[in-house]
Design an enzyme around this catalytic site. Structure first.
Site, short mmCIF file in Angstrom:
data_model
loop_
_atom_site.label_atom_id
_atom_site.label_comp_id
_atom_site.label_asym_id
_atom_site.label_seq_id
_atom_site.Cartn_x
_atom_site.Cartn_y
_atom_site.Cartn_z
NE ARG A 1 105.77 68.10 -5.30
CZ ARG A 1 106.22 69.09 -4.54
NH1 ARG A 1 105.43 69.67 -3.64
NH2 ARG A 1 107.46 69.54 -4.66
CB CYS B 1 104.86 74.55 0.73
SG CYS B 1 104.47 73.53 2.15
CG ASN C 1 108.03 75.64 -7.88
OD1 ASN C 1 106.89 75.57 -7.44
ND2 ASN C 1 108.99 74.81 -7.50
N1 COA Z 1 99.21 58.16 1.88
C1 COA Z 1 97.91 58.22 2.21
N2 COA Z 1 97.47 58.42 3.45
C2 COA Z 1 98.39 58.54 4.42
C3 COA Z 1 99.75 58.49 4.15
C4 COA Z 1 100.17 58.29 2.82
N3 COA Z 1 101.43 58.26 2.45
N4 COA Z 1 100.44 58.63 5.30
C5 COA Z 1 99.51 58.78 6.27
N5 COA Z 1 98.27 58.72 5.73
C6 COA Z 1 96.99 58.89 6.42
C7 COA Z 1 96.83 57.98 7.62
O1 COA Z 1 96.27 56.77 7.24
C8 COA Z 1 95.89 58.78 8.47
O2 COA Z 1 94.59 58.67 7.97
P1 COA Z 1 93.30 58.70 8.92
O3 COA Z 1 93.25 60.09 9.51
O4 COA Z 1 92.16 58.43 7.99
O5 COA Z 1 93.54 57.63 9.95
C9 COA Z 1 96.32 60.23 8.21
O6 COA Z 1 96.95 60.21 6.93
C10 COA Z 1 97.31 60.73 9.24
O7 COA Z 1 98.38 59.82 9.34
P2 COA Z 1 99.49 59.87 10.49
O8 COA Z 1 100.43 58.74 10.28
O9 COA Z 1 98.82 60.03 11.82
O10 COA Z 1 100.31 61.13 10.15
P3 COA Z 1 100.09 62.68 10.43
O11 COA Z 1 98.71 63.10 10.71
O12 COA Z 1 101.16 63.05 11.34
O13 COA Z 1 100.43 63.22 8.92
C11 COA Z 1 101.67 63.10 6.81
C12 COA Z 1 101.71 63.04 8.34
C13 COA Z 1 103.07 63.28 6.34
C14 COA Z 1 101.07 61.84 6.28
C15 COA Z 1 100.78 64.29 6.39
O14 COA Z 1 101.09 65.41 7.15
C16 COA Z 1 100.94 64.63 4.93
O15 COA Z 1 100.61 63.85 4.05
N6 COA Z 1 101.43 65.85 4.66
C17 COA Z 1 101.61 66.30 3.30
C18 COA Z 1 102.66 67.32 3.26
C19 COA Z 1 102.87 67.83 1.85
O16 COA Z 1 102.62 67.15 0.87
N7 COA Z 1 103.30 69.10 1.79
C20 COA Z 1 103.51 69.72 0.54
C21 COA Z 1 104.75 69.27 -0.15
S1 COA Z 1 106.21 69.96 0.50
ZN ZN Z 2 108.51 73.90 -3.85
#
Ligand code: COA
Ligand code: ZN
Length: 313
Positions: A16, A243, A252
């Site tokens: 991950r 990240c 890590n």
């Molecule tokens: N799984 C799949 N898709 C998801 C989701 C999930 N858990 N949560 C949201 N989405 C999709 C939505 O359907 C939307 O899709 P679209 O653009 O096709 O309509 C898009 O993601 C954005 O969703 P929204 O609710 O508007 O959230 P956002 O744009 O504010 O994004 C997160 C928030 C958290 C979903 C996004 O920033 C994210 O997944 N970040 C990952 C962070 C990460 O993993 N960092 C590294 C680890 S620390």
């Molecule tokens: Zn980490």
């Protein structure tokens, strides 16, 4: 101090935290084979993947396939990282044993990573807990608090703020919290102080530590964590990881290096280090480049070299 009689639990995060930031997508089949090999090394937990937006983390867009296809070895807890209730539902469909929700205790990094304020993230955790309860799912819940030891945008993060968020996560019914040093800013003195307070407040069994070795302080921070009484540590095979939404993030702490150090110090981990090393030595081929881990290259300190010919009697 955790003493040598304490079992130390190692949580593997390479598939991950590691694969999410690799330059190229790791093919799904390779991920599955890699996780299956890790499952037979005695690790306590494996964080398999994350159920986040595939637009945010394209390299883990195969989360469902991977989570469903891996072999489930009894005794290993298979964890899914989830950002919201939607992610929790996806992970539950794939029968994850534990859901790891995450937020940053610094506002700026939380905004960069999940586009929310810290308070909004905490409210989201409650939604996830409600969804889990509604599904009557037998799943463990953990909350990871990123930037607990410093933020790459804001600098110092007050200890009181970290402890307050940890307390509120536990009040929501989480089984544990992970204090994460997302960009390797923690130092051993700070770790001993903050983590001692956390252990006093919540108990050592509730706390996992997640360190990055960005500035070479990773293993020293593990020792400081042990001194504070913690027995659970995240680590990533080969030292992969980082990240994508934190500038300068690098690997890590390296699992095989941590396990080697702990065994040399007399701790039990349940990990078969030789098996782990053989999986680690196959990692450069999977990711297509050298990895930071040191013991896989140098060998264990107990691997003695043959005497040079001129010194033989
Ligand atoms: N799984 C799949 N898709 C998801 C989701 C999930 N858990 N949560 C949201 N989405 C999709 C939505 O359907 C939307 O899709 P679209 O653009 O096709 O309509 C898009 O993601 C954005 O969703 P929204 O609710 O508007 O959230 P956002 O744009 O504010 O994004 C997160 C928030 C958290 C979903 C996004 O920033 C994210 O997944 N970040 C990952 C962070 C990460 O993993 N960092 C590294 C680890 S620390
Ligand atoms: Zn980490």
């Amino acid at each position: 101090m955790a003493t040598a009689s304490h079992r130390i639990y190692i949580h593997e995060v390479a598939s991950r935290d590691g694969f999410q930031i690799e330059p190229s997508f790791i093919p799904t089949e390779d991920k599955i084979r890699f996780i299956n090999a890790l499952s037979h090394t005695g690790l306590a937990k494996i964080e398999v993947t994350s159920f986040v937006s595939p637009k945010a983390i394209p390299h883990l867009r195969d989360a469902e396939e991977v989570m469903k296809a891996i072999e489930r070895v009894p005794g290993v807890v298979y964890v899914a990282l989830v950002p919201n209730a939607r992610g929790a539902e996806r992970a539950l469909m794939c029968k994850a044993d534990e859901l790891n929700v995450f937020m940053s205790v610094s506002e700026t990094h939380n905004r960069a990573n999940v586009n929310r304020t810290s308070e909004q993230s905490l409210a989201g955790f409650k939604e996830v807990m409600d969804a889990v309860r509604a599904a009557n799912a037998q799943v463990r819940m953990n909350a990871s608090l990123s930037t607990s030891f410093g933020c790459p945008f804001e600098g110092d993060v007050p200890a009181e703020r970290v402890l307050a968020f940890a307390e509120r996560c536990l009040e929501l019914g989480m089984h544990g919290v992970t204090l994460a040093d997302t960009t390797g800013m923690a130092n051993p003195r700070q770790v001993r102080e903050l983590v001692t307070s956390a252990v006093q407040a919540f108990g050592a069994d509730k706390i996992t530590l997640h360190f990055h070795n960005t500035r070479g302080m990773g293993l020293a921070n593990v020792v400081a964590g042990l001194e504070a009484g913690v027995t659970r540590f995240d680590a990533s095979l080969g030292g992969l990881g980082g990240c994508p939404f934190a500038p300068g993030a690098t690997g890590n702490i390296c699992t095989e290096d941590v396990v080697h150090m702990l065994h040399e110090m007399g701790f039990t981990t349940g990990v078969d280090l030789d098996k782990l090393l053989s999986v680690a030595r196959a990692l450069p081929k999977i990711v297509g480049h050298d990895v930071p881990g040191q013991v896989a290259k140098a060998g264990k300190s107990s691997d003695l070299h043959p005497l040079p010919e001129n010194l033989r009697v």
